[in-house]
Scaffold this motif. Structure first.
Motif, short mmCIF file in Angstrom:
data_model
loop_
_atom_site.label_atom_id
_atom_site.label_comp_id
_atom_site.label_asym_id
_atom_site.label_seq_id
_atom_site.Cartn_x
_atom_site.Cartn_y
_atom_site.Cartn_z
N THR A 89 -46.80 68.73 -69.64
CA THR A 89 -46.82 67.54 -70.50
C THR A 89 -46.90 66.27 -69.66
O THR A 89 -47.51 65.29 -70.06
N MET A 90 -46.29 66.31 -68.45
CA MET A 90 -46.38 65.14 -67.57
C MET A 90 -47.82 64.90 -67.12
O MET A 90 -48.24 63.77 -66.93
N LEU A 91 -48.58 65.97 -66.95
CA LEU A 91 -49.97 65.82 -66.51
C LEU A 91 -50.76 65.01 -67.52
O LEU A 91 -51.66 64.26 -67.16
N THR A 92 -50.41 65.14 -68.81
CA THR A 92 -51.13 64.37 -69.82
C THR A 92 -50.59 62.94 -69.92
O THR A 92 -51.04 62.17 -70.74
N GLY A 93 -49.58 62.63 -69.09
CA GLY A 93 -48.98 61.30 -69.16
C GLY A 93 -47.81 61.26 -70.12
O GLY A 93 -47.27 60.21 -70.40
N GLY A 94 -47.40 62.44 -70.62
CA GLY A 94 -46.26 62.49 -71.54
C GLY A 94 -45.05 63.12 -70.89
O GLY A 94 -44.89 63.09 -69.67
N ILE A 95 -44.19 63.68 -71.70
CA ILE A 95 -43.02 64.40 -71.20
C ILE A 95 -42.50 65.23 -72.35
O ILE A 95 -42.77 64.92 -73.52
N ASP A 96 -41.82 66.33 -72.05
CA ASP A 96 -41.23 67.12 -73.12
C ASP A 96 -39.73 67.28 -72.88
O ASP A 96 -39.30 68.16 -72.16
N LEU A 97 -38.97 66.36 -73.49
CA LEU A 97 -37.51 66.43 -73.32
C LEU A 97 -36.92 67.55 -74.18
O LEU A 97 -35.78 67.93 -73.98
N LEU A 105 -57.58 64.88 -67.14
CA LEU A 105 -58.37 63.67 -67.39
C LEU A 105 -57.69 62.77 -68.41
O LEU A 105 -57.66 61.55 -68.25
N ILE A 106 -57.10 63.37 -69.44
CA ILE A 106 -56.36 62.55 -70.43
C ILE A 106 -55.22 61.82 -69.74
O ILE A 106 -54.97 60.64 -70.00
N GLY A 107 -54.55 62.52 -68.83
CA GLY A 107 -53.44 61.89 -68.12
C GLY A 107 -53.88 60.78 -67.19
O GLY A 107 -53.12 59.86 -66.90
N THR A 108 -55.13 60.85 -66.72
CA THR A 108 -55.62 59.82 -65.82
C THR A 108 -56.02 58.57 -66.60
O THR A 108 -55.71 57.46 -66.19
N ASN A 109 -56.73 58.74 -67.69
CA ASN A 109 -57.18 57.60 -68.48
C ASN A 109 -57.50 58.08 -69.91
O ASN A 109 -58.57 58.63 -70.17
N GLU A 110 -56.53 57.84 -70.77
CA GLU A 110 -56.63 58.36 -72.13
C GLU A 110 -57.85 57.81 -72.87
O GLU A 110 -58.56 58.53 -73.55
N GLY A 155 -51.93 62.82 -64.84
CA GLY A 155 -53.16 62.99 -64.08
C GLY A 155 -53.07 63.81 -62.81
O GLY A 155 -54.08 64.35 -62.36
N PHE A 156 -51.89 63.87 -62.19
CA PHE A 156 -51.81 64.57 -60.92
C PHE A 156 -50.60 65.48 -60.83
O PHE A 156 -49.53 65.17 -61.33
N GLY A 157 -50.80 66.60 -60.14
CA GLY A 157 -49.72 67.57 -59.96
C GLY A 157 -50.28 68.97 -59.95
O GLY A 157 -51.30 69.24 -60.58
N LYS A 158 -49.63 69.84 -59.14
CA LYS A 158 -50.11 71.22 -59.06
C LYS A 158 -48.96 72.18 -59.31
O LYS A 158 -47.81 71.90 -58.95
N VAL A 159 -49.30 73.33 -59.90
CA VAL A 159 -48.29 74.34 -60.17
C VAL A 159 -47.59 74.73 -58.87
O VAL A 159 -46.37 74.85 -58.83
N PHE A 163 -62.35 57.81 -64.86
CA PHE A 163 -61.07 58.38 -64.45
C PHE A 163 -60.97 58.06 -62.97
O PHE A 163 -61.38 58.85 -62.11
N LEU A 164 -60.46 56.86 -62.67
CA LEU A 164 -60.61 56.29 -61.33
C LEU A 164 -60.15 57.19 -60.20
O LEU A 164 -60.82 57.34 -59.19
N GLN A 165 -58.96 57.79 -60.36
CA GLN A 165 -58.41 58.55 -59.24
C GLN A 165 -58.96 59.98 -59.18
O GLN A 165 -58.64 60.72 -58.27
N GLN A 166 -59.74 60.36 -60.20
CA GLN A 166 -60.28 61.72 -60.20
C GLN A 166 -61.62 61.76 -59.47
O GLN A 166 -62.24 60.74 -59.23
#
Lengths: 336, 498, 333
Positions: free
Chosen positions: A60-68, A202-207, A272-276, B345-348
């Protein structure tokens, strides 16, 4: 804030090295206990729960959100399963019918997670509530429903056959670790090889750009929260199988810990960023720290202290390193 | 001889990886209007930041009101009356007009407590200096861009401004608003205030400034009274080369059906009964004032906004434009207005930025993406549009504005679009790159694409479009032949619109 | 002129009015089912229940308005409470309540400054910083200072919990009074309101939440503003900690932590924007009232207390959801 996560790969390598150092130090301090098969085994029973929850939050953080709400989801799933195991299965069931009941229970648990995640997704993508608020609300709601169902008591006494999931080994690998490996491998492939995964980044980078590029934003968001919910459901299975009880507010400190693990693993909370693999290394690092300190007879509270310190330490280290990297470029230019 | 208010000499400034300014000098007299021109990355913004004290130069001397500095501190700059109005205006969207105006002077006087009566007083006297009326209790976030700009200018004047630096002030303004901004600048001149006007819109530069300084690659390449310059000459200095002015010639390809037909297309709120068609090989330009409905029309054709009635036909077949995916599947592509916020998507990576539009087509039944195929597509387009990059895995943020715009183009060309809609295709793009993009668009049109350009840039429209529509209040009010229309005709039409 | 001004007020404080309306409707409903609700004793006890969450909420509100988030305040609260209690018992058991609160508050300020160092000087996101400092502070407390509940608090702390005002006789002859803690809470609410409205630093908190870059360009000292914010949060948390243990009549180092998300929920319920720049003290206080009303009064209308969390969850979703839908509509999407 984005600067923080630019040098993600070098940060990941640093985290890996630090994790190995932690491992070596712990092994050196208490070799008679830390390096034993028993310890490795016991660690392999402990971290998968937190690991799965962290992966859920990461998605969820990758999309720019969070799941509390993910721990709430895990507990609610656990309680629905517990109801099936304690109220539905007739006395004396065994063999194949028992197996079917167990499968049914697990399906109910995991689909509870999926449904709860779907609700989160709807609230965020369709109603338009900020993720942190939507899941803060559903966290209360899911836990609340669980409390209403159980009236605050724990449900326990599950079939022996079910407890295998939380307490047995396949070859040398603990069952929970086995589930963890399979799930993380699956999520990793999903994130890097499928269009859903790429769309999520991509959504997390720029919705906005994502919408303008024809990505079906609502659909992708709903799917990612469902995924998070499903992982919550799977965690619920492991949790109740390991402890042989289901409780509405089990592991509530897991929420913040899971955020800590994701961030430590290099996931950018802005999206937008992060790896398993980063999250996996981070959860291992914390497990090594935590087991090692247990053996050194540190209390759980000392661990809480060390976890916090570790998070800040890594973040500050990344900060200094990233700034140095920027300065080095300047120097090189001057030499020219 | 008039006294120089500020003299900046031999400035050097470097950043990680770039020398932003080398040996640059500039000066401003009292009540002078000077233009600072240059392409993106020429060092304009760095120079502004040196003058306003945000950057410390490595070498050079700044003499301001007779005092000499190696570098200025922002507070010193403000004390000497330097005020910068940034392109983003730097206002607080959540506060009222009065507060936005007054907070500055509270800070300047080092006062700790607020008296709301004073706040209002300061604010209304600030607005009266430039003779404008804006509701002091209004929240700034809900004002129009022009009003926000007036607030920003008034705020600058409050601090005893002697030099006002305006960074691209006209970008989001309509023609009329630009005119009234120019009146205010002349008004400032009468008050004895100097203006450093930074803009890439050359027509405006020539209209308003008295002196011009041109930068290229961090060096000053030309300077002098504006009378000695005309548009081609400024362009030559900015780019270092001659830029073609040849017009686009449309050669009918003999197809019977137009590629795109729009019939009685209406939306309750934004546009009404829009009718036009585009044949293969045509480049159509739409211009009009801000709020004329042109952007909404484009967004509706692309399925982002809803339309309420009317039909869209692609190659004679009616298609749905209810969702973006409907539009994309019927061959419509849209290159958005604001490249940074809506396009990239600038950083991508460049690769991800390119294949994002065709992910659906690149995946198999299980949802797995065919990466080898994706890579080939991306590489083909990098070649085809000559995007300058060492690797397709580099982030798009590493590219120049022109190359970034090409990535957005590549994204849509990869969908095999038949109709390409571009909204402000070269906003913020260097003149050199601009020409390349125009050439590419012409080439694409010649190879059979139907292109619709929405733009404020009249020379761009006149040069590249074979038909030009002027939109006003949601309707197409003028249809002109590109080859027979002069820029001034369109400017005159726009000025007449109310 | 007058009408447009009041219309403006309605528009600007719409959210606060809605929450107020919900509180009124809820109170009337509860009261009509159980008239006990209107008794002075019940109202006084409800008001007393808002104190701890309220003090925390004021701090949380400041951080949210500035566009960041802090989840370490409960840890700071419990740390200050426990350490101060121990220290006072050891060194000067006779210390007065004001001194105790000052010690706890200043300790909180120092801890808040640690947050500010990371957030403003190292430019790290607040969520991550306070996640780290929060668990460090609590871990430190429980590892190095103690895990035992302090059963005998300094006398002045016990005495503080007994100070009441506005005494009224109830029907059963019991004399009840309003806890002074509530007065402390409201006093700080007013203080924060005044600071935000009438000081330049206070306006800077809103400016920071509205546009960080612009705040720096205009010439605000962002570092100073952030030290002010996190220092204040620390002070209020220290105060909340001491008040909590005074109400409980014991010092439990395991208390408070775990309630931080509910506090944030209350502030958000009161209309403070999670993205910064928008919100009022009045709204935040109303948010706390509403949450406490739900938490404490469900049982009066025959809804078992285990429904609390579910109801709170639904209220959060309804309130944030309606705001979100409204914004969507006004944007015309």
């Amino acid at each position: 804030m984005k600067n923080w996560f630019k040098n993600i790969d070098s940060n990941l390598i640093r985290l890996l090295i630090i994790t190995m150092i932690v491992f070596i130090i712990m092994a050196a301090l208490v070799p008679s206990k830390f390096l034993t098969l028993r310890n490795i085994e016991s660690m392999s029973f402990q971290f998968p729960e937190l690991g799965l929850l962290s992966i859920a939050i990461m998605i969820t953080m990758l999309t720019g959100g969070i799941d509390l709400s993910v721990v709430g989801i895990a507990n609610l799933s656990g309680i629905f399963m517990a109801l099936i195991f304690t109220k539905v299965i007739p006395e004396g069931t065994s063999g194949f019918p028992m197996f079917l009941y167990l499968i049914m229970g697990i399906i109910v648990g995991v689909s509870t997670g999926a449904f709860a995640g779907y609700l989160n997704g709807l609230l965020i993508a369709k109603v338009g509530i900020t993720p942190i608020l939507a899941t803060l609300g559903t966290m209360q709601l899911f836990t609340g429903i669980a409390v209403v169902i159980t009236k605050g008591f724990a449900i326990s006494g599950f079939p022996e056959a079910f407890l295998i999931i939380g307490n047995s080994k396949i070859l040398f690998v603990s069952f929970p670790l086995f589930i963890f490996i399979l799930t993380t491998a699956g999520i990793s492939v999903l994130l890097s090889k499928t269009s859903l995964g790429i769309n999520l980044y991509l959504i997390g980078t720029n919705e906005k750009a994502a919408v303008f590029s024809g990505i079906r934003k609502a659909r992708v968001l709903i799917k990612s929260y469902m995924l998070s919910g499903i992982l919550g459901g799977i965690t619920g299975v492991i949790m109740i199988a390991r402890t042989n009880s289901a409780k509405a507010d089990y592991g509530s400190s897991y929420v913040l810990q899971a955020i800590l693990v994701s961030v430590l693993g290099g996931v950018n909370p802005a999206g937008g960023f992060g790896k398993v693999i980063g999250v996996v290394i981070a959860v291992l690092a914390l497990q090594f720290l935590s087991s090692g300190f247990s053996m050194l007879r540190f209390s759980n509270f000392a661990k809480e202290f060390i976890w916090g310190a570790f998070l800040l330490f890594i973040m500050v280290l990344n900060f200094i390193q990233n700034r140095k990297a920027a300065k080095n470029i300047v120097k090189k230019e001057d030499l020219k | 001889m008039e006294e120089e208010l500020i003299v900046v000499e031999n400035i050097e400034k470097s950043f990680p990886g770039v020398r932003a300014l080398s040996d640059v000098s500039i000066s401003l007299k009292k009540a002078e209007i000077r233009c600072l021109a240059g392409e993106n990355g020429s060092g304009k913004s760095t120079l502004i930041k040196v003058i306003s004290g945000i950057y410390k130069p490595e070498k050079g001397l700044i003499t301001i009101e007779g005092e000499q500095y190696k570098s200025l501190h922002p507070i010193e700059a403000i004390r000497h009356g330097v005020q910068v109005i940034y392109q983003d205006l730097s206002l607080f969207p959540n506060l009222t007009v009065a507060e936005n105006l007054a907070l500055n002077s509270y800070l300047g006087n080092n006062k700790k407590l607020l008296k709301w009566k004073d706040v209002k007083k300061i604010a209304s006297s600030a607005l009266s200096k430039i003779n404008v009326e804006i509701d002091l209790n209004g929240i700034v976030g809900s004002l129009t861009v022009a009003d926000k700009q007036l607030v920003a200018i008034s705020r600058a004047l409050l601090n005893n401004a002697k030099i006002v630096i305006m960074d691209e002030p006209t970008t989001a303004l309509t023609q009329k608003e630009v005119d009234s901004l120019f009146k205010i600048i002349l008004n400032l001149k009468e008050m004895g205030i100097s203006t450093l006007f930074v803009s890439h819109k050359l027509r405006e530069v020539i209209e308003i400034s008295e002196e011009i300084t041109i930068l290229r690659n961090g060096r000053k390449v030309a300077e002098g009274s504006i009378d000695q310059f005309d548009e081609p000459k400024i362009v030559y200095h900015m780019t270092g080369r001659e830029v073609g002015t040849e017009r686009y010639k449309y050669v009918p390809r003999g197809d019977k059906l137009p590629v795109l037909t729009v019939q009685h297309y209406s939306s309750d709120t934004h546009f009404e009964d829009v009718n036009f068609d585009i044949h293969s090989g045509e480049i159509i330009g739409i211009t009009g004032l801000l709020g004329s409905g042109r952007t909404e029309l484009a967004l509706s054709l692309f399925g982002i906004h809803q339309h309420d009635s009317g039909k869209v036909l692609v190659e004679g077949k009616e298609v749905s434009t209810n969702t973006i995916n409907d539009a994309v599947n019927s061959g419509i592509a849209y290159v958005p207005e604001d490249r940074l916020s809506e396009g990239l998507f600038l950083q991508q990576s460049i690769a991800r930025n390119t294949y994002v539009s065709i992910l659906d087509r690149l995946q198999n039944k299980l949802g797995f993406v065919d990466f080898p195929k994706a890579d080939i597509t991306v590489e083909t387009w990098i070649d085809n549009l000559s995007i300058a990059t060492p690797s397709k895995e580099n982030p798009v943020s590493s590219l120049s504005g022109g190359n970034q715009q090409r990535v957005v183009l590549a994204r849509w060309l990869a969908t095999d679009a038949k109709i390409l809609i571009l909204n402000g295709p070269t906003v913020g793009v260097d003149i050199g790159s601009k020409e390349d993009i125009h050439n590419k668009l012409r080439e694409l049109a010649r190879s059979g694409l139907a292109i619709l350009i929405i733009s404020d840039d009249i020379p761009e429209i006149v040069q590249n479009c074979n038909r030009i529509f002027v939109m006003h209040k949601g309707q197409i009010v003028e249809r002109l032949e590109g080859s027979r229309t002069h820029e001034n005709e369109i400017v005159a039409i726009l000025k007449k619109l109310k | 002129m007058k009408i447009s001004a009041s219309k403006n007020m309605l528009k600007r404080f719409r959210h606060e009015f809605i929450i107020l309306a919900i509180i009124v409707v809820l109170s009337i409903t509860i009261g009509s089912i159980n008239s006990q609700f209107y008794s002075v004793g019940n109202i006084y006890s409800l008001l007393k229940s808002t104190v701890i969450m309220g003090l925390f909420a004021l701090g949380s509100f400041l951080v949210l308005v500035s566009g960041d988030i802090d989840i370490s305040f409960t840890a700071i609260g419990v740390f200050c409470m426990y350490v101060t209690s121990k220290l006072v018992l050891l060194v000067m058991p006779g210390a007065g309540i004001v001194l105790i609160m000052l010690i706890a508050g200043l300790m909180g300020v120092l801890l808040g400054f640690i947050n500010a160092v990371f957030i403003s000087l190292l430019k790290m996101p607040g969520l991550i910083v306070t996640l780290g400092t929060g668990s460090m502070i609590r871990g430190f407390l429980l590892t190095f200072i103690g895990v035992r509940i302090i059963n005998k608090l300094p006398d002045s702390m016990i005495a503080f919990s007994k100070i009441t005002l506005l005494h009224k006789a109830q029907e059963n002859g019991h004399i009840v009074g309003l806890s002074i803690g509530f007065v402390v809470f409201i006093a700080f609410a007013i203080l924060i309101y005044l600071a935000l409205k009438y000081t330049v630093t206070g306006r800077a908190v809103y400016a920071l939440g509205g546009d960080r870059v612009a705040t720096a360009r205009v010439g605000f000292n962002i570092t100073k503003v952030q030290f002010f914010i996190y220092g204040t949060v620390g002070f209020l948390s220290g105060l909340a900690g001491v008040t909590h243990s005074s109400f409980m009549r014991n010092g439990n180092p395991f208390d408070l932590v775990g309630t931080e998300l509910s506090v944030i929920a209350a502030v958000v319920l009161g209309g403070t924007s999670i993205t910064g720049g928008k919100g009022t003290v009045f709204g935040a206080v109303l948010g706390v009232f509403l949450l406490v009303l739900i938490n404490n009064s469900l049982i009066m209308v025959g809804i078992p207390s285990y429904w609390q969390r579910a109801v709170v969850g639904i209220i959060i979703l309804l309130s944030t959801g309606s705001v979100a839908l409204q914004e969507r509509r006004s944007r015309g999407v």
